[in-house]
Design an enzyme around this catalytic site. Structure first.
Site, PDB file in Angstrom:
ATOM      1  CG  ASP A  68      -4.136   6.725   2.224  1.00  0.00           C
ATOM      2  OD1 ASP A  68      -3.656   5.597   2.391  1.00  0.00           O
ATOM      3  OD2 ASP A  68      -5.073   7.194   2.912  1.00  0.00           O
ATOM      4  CG  ASP A  93     -21.639  15.456 -21.539  1.00  0.00           C
ATOM      5  OD1 ASP A  93     -22.605  14.687 -21.380  1.00  0.00           O
ATOM      6  OD2 ASP A  93     -21.210  16.218 -20.656  1.00  0.00           O
ATOM      7  CG  HIS A 115      -1.615   1.275   1.489  1.00  0.00           C
ATOM      8  ND1 HIS A 115      -2.530   1.816   0.604  1.00  0.00           N
ATOM      9  CD2 HIS A 115      -1.521   2.155   2.522  1.00  0.00           C
ATOM     10  CE1 HIS A 115      -2.972   2.966   1.100  1.00  0.00           C
ATOM     11  NE2 HIS A 115      -2.371   3.198   2.256  1.00  0.00           N
ATOM     12  CD  GLU A 127      -3.187   6.053  12.305  1.00  0.00           C
ATOM     13  OE1 GLU A 127      -3.155   6.118  11.056  1.00  0.00           O
ATOM     14  OE2 GLU A 127      -4.234   6.134  12.961  1.00  0.00           O
ATOM     15  CG  ASP A 128      -1.294   1.571  10.356  1.00  0.00           C
ATOM     16  OD1 ASP A 128      -1.957   1.817  11.375  1.00  0.00           O
ATOM     17  OD2 ASP A 128      -1.673   1.823   9.208  1.00  0.00           O
ATOM     18  CG  HIS A 179       0.592   7.301   3.882  1.00  0.00           C
ATOM     19  ND1 HIS A 179       0.986   6.488   2.851  1.00  0.00           N
ATOM     20  CD2 HIS A 179      -0.640   6.860   4.256  1.00  0.00           C
ATOM     21  CE1 HIS A 179       0.039   5.602   2.605  1.00  0.00           C
ATOM     22  NE2 HIS A 179      -0.959   5.798   3.442  1.00  0.00           N
TER      23      HIS A 179
HETATM   24 MN    MN Z   1      -2.705   4.617   3.958  1.00  0.00          MN
END
Ligand code: MN
Length: 529
Positions: A137, A258, A47, A75-76, A71
């Site tokens: 993300d 369109d 990811h 956190e993880d 990023h």
């Molecule tokens: Mn993420």
């Protein structure tokens, strides 16, 4: 797994240092996420790498790509903020922190609050690059949404549709917006998504052959006028936007012209108008359908000529004409102007002023905005009418063009952009949009007059607070109501909104008008309530 050479390969004009930075972030991110897996069962690092590749494709600089790799690492992962700052510096840490903060504001489905939440996210981000990393993300998360537990899917898809796609649009990132919408649509309304896909498919078959003919004819005619270096392609309308349009037209596909558009990309602005002349002399245009977005760009900065013509080969066809730069902007929006290095010189002077100012925390944001803003104000007199940044940013610049020093310039921008309003949550997750320096009393009245009139106490983020407390962005505010509680005259000194003031006066049985000085102040702050 995206190898690092794919990310580096997608970068534009990367120096040796740029490549080294991205490679270093790649290795650290890989280490940080080791052993973690996604819902799909894939390694989590997939990811991070995919997000970075999207950023590289959008032409973001090495700093932003490195932040994209990292990023989720705090956190993880098992990386501390200190380590990121030590290895990569304050700027990358700032972007990573910003993205993490954005993740804490979740959309819980009240459409009437969507605009407030969008504004909250923009305010929280305080730097365009934070938003762009967040969009990249989300882009990858949407591609893998099928693996997420079913009860979460719809909320995430709805949030993408109501919050993130409009932000992408606001930043002029047309391709990002369309992709996010079309990835989300089937999770939000599967039946409508299928119906729309079928309608589009039918129509596509019908028009594709015809459009190829039109393409051929145009090529010959343009060549006669000496226009040989151009390209054309056929664009199909996004499913979600087709769905919205079908709803407006009572599901009558014949009223939509369109679904398929022929796009002609030419070298210069002059060529755009020459091409338009050729198109109109070949095919009869529909009255009222011609739009000159070159002279009058859309608010997000989009530029192009649009016309709808009747062709013998393919029936009614929308034709879009633009030059390469406009095309790049239409696809990548503000990201296509994000080359900081070339613009570095412009900001050096301003930077000094910013560092002195009280808003050093926001200085990254100004560093990224100001060069483009300066460019617009400088290019204003040029007759080409080219806007190099989205118009909403250009308008901000214009509004402040008469302000002399950089410090006032920055303060003024901050006022307009971030500080007029605060965005706070009810315990249920609804966003309430209030003027800055609002109090729990203002909050109570903004929800319901009865709640204000019987306000007993207030909790902010779970803690009891005094009524004088100024609410801050993202605060969760809980009002304690009691039948026997009543407003006091003292509240009039505390409250910020005229709505609250009016109700308090009513409850106290006061009738005399508000003193003029107070009214004046309120008007100056553009108090909407
Ligand atoms: Mn993420």
């Amino acid at each position: 797994m995206t190898p690092v050479k794919d990310i580096v390969g997608a970068m534009t004009a990367a120096s040796k240092e740029d490549v080294a930075l991205v490679e270093k972030a790649y290795e650290l991110s890989k280490k940080a996420h080791e052993g973690q897996t996604r819902y799909s069962g894939e390694p989590y690092f997939v990811h991070a790498a995919a997000t970075a590749k999207v950023l590289a494709e959008y032409g973001m600089d090495a700093t932003t790509i490195a932040a994209g790799l990292l990023h989720d690492a705090i956190e993880d992962g098992r990386i501390s903020r200190e380590e990121i700052e030590k290895e990569f510096g304050k700027e990358i840490l700032f972007i990573v922190d910003g993205v993490t903060k954005l993740g804490t504001h979740k959309y819980r489905g009240a459409e009437r609050h969507a605009e407030s939440l969008r504004r909250l996210l923009v305010a929280t981000a305080s730097d365009i690059r934070v938003l762009i990393v967040k969009l990249a993300d989300r882009f990858h998360n949407m591609q893998t949404l099928e693996h997420v537990p079913e009860n979460k899917r719809r909320r995430i898809a709805l949030e993408t549709l109501e919050i993130y796609a409009p932000i992408a649009d606001r930043l002029g990132m047309g391709r990002m917006k369309r992709t996010l919408e079309d990835l989300a649509f089937p999770y939000v309304d599967p039946d409508a998504a299928q119906h729309t896909a079928e309608v589009r498919k039918l129509k596509t078959k019908e028009t594709e052959d015809g459009l190829a003919q039109v393409q051929k004819t145009l090529k010959q005619e343009l060549a006669k006028k000496g226009l040989t270096t151009f390209r054309t392609d056929i664009r199909m309308k996004g499913l979600w936007s087709l769905h919205k349009k079908l709803q407006r037209k009572n599901d009558d596909i014949s009223l939509i012209h369109d679904i398929a558009a022929l796009r002609i990309i030419v070298p210069t602005v002059e060529d755009c108008y020459t091409t338009l002349g050729i198109v109109h002399s070949l095919y009869r245009p529909l009255p009222g359908e011609f739009k000159d977005y070159i002279a009058f760009p859309k608010p997000n900065g989009y530029q192009s000529l649009h016309t709808t013509v009747v062709t013998p080969e393919a029936g009614i066809v929308e034709i879009q004409i633009r030059d390469e730069e406009m095309h790049r902007h239409a696809q990548f929006g503000i990201a296509s102007h994000m080359s900081y290095k070339q613009l570095g010189k412009n900001i050096e002077k301003l930077d000094k002023g910013i560092q002195k100012s009280r808003f050093s925390a926001l200085s990254f944001s100004w560093r990224s905005l100001i060069p483009s803003l300066m460019k617009v104000t400088k290019d204003n007199d040029e007759t080409r009418g080219k806007t190099t940044v989205p118009l909403w940013l250009a308008e901000l610049a214009e509004a402040h063009a008469d302000i002399g020093g950089s410090e006032e310039f920055v303060e003024g921008l901050k006022e307009d952009f971030f500080s007029h309003r605060v965005f706070v949550f009810t315990p249920q997750g609804d966003v309430i949009d209030l003027p800055a320096t609002s109090t729990p009393i203002d909050f109570a009245y903004a929800i319901h007059s009865d709640l204000g009139d019987h306000l007993q106490g207030a909790k902010v983020n779970g803690k009891l607070v005094s009524f004088e407390t100024n609410l801050g962005n993202g605060d969760v505010v809980e009002i304690i109501r009691k039948d026997s509680a009543h407003p006091s005259a003292k509240w009039l000194e505390i409250v910020r909104t005229s709505l609250a003031r009016r109700h308090i006066r009513n409850a106290l049985g006061m009738t005399e008008p508000t003193p003029p000085s107070r009214r004046h102040v309120r008007r100056m702050h553009k108090d909407k309530s």
